[in-house]
Design a protein around this motif. Structure first.
Motif, mmCIF file in Angstrom:
data_model
loop_
_atom_site.group_PDB
_atom_site.id
_atom_site.type_symbol
_atom_site.label_atom_id
_atom_site.label_comp_id
_atom_site.label_asym_id
_atom_site.label_seq_id
_atom_site.Cartn_x
_atom_site.Cartn_y
_atom_site.Cartn_z
ATOM 1 N N ARG A 11 0.835 -1.204 0.000
ATOM 2 C CA ARG A 11 0.000 0.000 0.000
ATOM 3 C C ARG A 11 0.873 1.258 0.000
ATOM 4 O O ARG A 11 0.551 2.251 -0.651
ATOM 5 C CB ARG A 11 -0.941 -0.013 1.201
ATOM 6 N N CYS A 14 2.089 1.842 -3.444
ATOM 7 C CA CYS A 14 0.998 2.420 -4.245
ATOM 8 C C CYS A 14 0.865 3.915 -3.973
ATOM 9 O O CYS A 14 0.687 4.711 -4.904
ATOM 10 C CB CYS A 14 -0.319 1.708 -3.949
ATOM 11 N N GLN A 18 1.349 6.958 -6.625
ATOM 12 C CA GLN A 18 0.337 7.996 -6.833
ATOM 13 C C GLN A 18 0.926 9.390 -6.657
ATOM 14 O O GLN A 18 0.712 10.266 -7.491
ATOM 15 C CB GLN A 18 -0.837 7.811 -5.867
ATOM 16 N N ARG A 32 -3.458 8.993 -11.477
ATOM 17 C CA ARG A 32 -3.171 8.441 -10.144
ATOM 18 C C ARG A 32 -3.811 7.069 -9.957
ATOM 19 O O ARG A 32 -3.273 6.211 -9.274
ATOM 20 C CB ARG A 32 -3.610 9.404 -9.050
ATOM 21 N N THR A 33 -4.949 6.870 -10.581
ATOM 22 C CA THR A 33 -5.625 5.574 -10.495
ATOM 23 C C THR A 33 -4.935 4.555 -11.387
ATOM 24 O O THR A 33 -4.684 3.421 -10.982
ATOM 25 C CB THR A 33 -7.100 5.718 -10.922
ATOM 26 N N VAL A 36 -1.592 2.989 -10.141
ATOM 27 C CA VAL A 36 -1.771 1.968 -9.102
ATOM 28 C C VAL A 36 -2.407 0.717 -9.697
ATOM 29 O O VAL A 36 -1.992 -0.406 -9.398
ATOM 30 C CB VAL A 36 -2.605 2.513 -7.924
ATOM 31 N N LEU A 111 -8.741 1.831 -5.307
ATOM 32 C CA LEU A 111 -7.327 2.105 -5.571
ATOM 33 C C LEU A 111 -6.834 3.311 -4.772
ATOM 34 O O LEU A 111 -5.688 3.325 -4.307
ATOM 35 C CB LEU A 111 -7.092 2.287 -7.071
ATOM 36 N N SER A 115 -4.011 3.185 -1.741
ATOM 37 C CA SER A 115 -2.828 4.050 -1.817
ATOM 38 C C SER A 115 -2.748 5.069 -0.690
ATOM 39 O O SER A 115 -1.877 5.935 -0.711
ATOM 40 C CB SER A 115 -2.842 4.793 -3.154
#
Length: 181
Positions: A11, A14, A18, A32-33, A36, A111, A115
């Protein structure tokens, strides 16, 4: 799967991904999505679905029918993770588009939650290590690179035992295979 079920270290990675892409492309809402989703689905989850034996999820290779089903599931997950519907390239998959459309926002939220960790935290061990499998993997890698390792031994004697054991095990395996033929 809830984001909390994912290891904190993953995480954290991620979150780092991001933050890095948002700083580079601040005006792109979905970047950003996608960064990840690419990491989680394209590099981790879908490969595990497509090769469950290699990832230690099953003992034997799935049947061809099961493999085909896993391919379809992986395609659906990947498209959902990428937030894109199926198009003319794969018209037989267009029946999944309503599912993708219905769950796009949930994927974005998932997601983003995945993150949301800003500290790496302590690694956690979720299962007992399989020492035999790890040693077999190490041996397989050493055999594949034995010539290179033998060249390194000439420069650096620290791995001589590894090379010797790898060579010895390979010879024993060869004798065993000849014996059972």
């Amino acid at each position: 799967m809830s984001p909390e079920a994912c290891p904190k270290s993953v995480r954290f990675i991620c979150g780092c991904l991001q933050r890095a892409v948002v700083s580079k492309w601040p005006g792109e809402r979905l970047v950003r999505t996608r960064v990840v989703s690419g990491f989680i689905f394209l590099r981790l989850l879908c490969p595990a679905l497509l090769n469950p034996r290699q990832f230690g999820l099953v003992g034997e290779q799935p049947s061809p029918a099961a493999t085909r089903s896993l391919v379809m599931v992986a395609k659906c997950l990947q498209n959902l993770a990428n937030l894109v519907e199926f198009g003319g390239k794969e018209p037989y998959m267009e029946v999944v588009n309503p599912f993708i459309l219905k769950n796009k926002e949930r994927m974005v939220v998932f997601l983003d939650q995945l993150s949301s960790v800003t500290e790496a935290g302590e690694p956690r061990i979720t299962s007992k290590p399989d020492t035999a499998r790890e040693l077999a993997t190490l041996h397989h890698i050493c055999v594949a690179h034995l010539l290179e390792l033998q060249a390194v031994v000439k420069i650096n004697n620290n791995i001589k035992t590894l090379v010797t054991v790898t060579d010895m095990l390979s010879k024993h395996k060869q004798k065993y295979l000849e014996m059972i033929r």
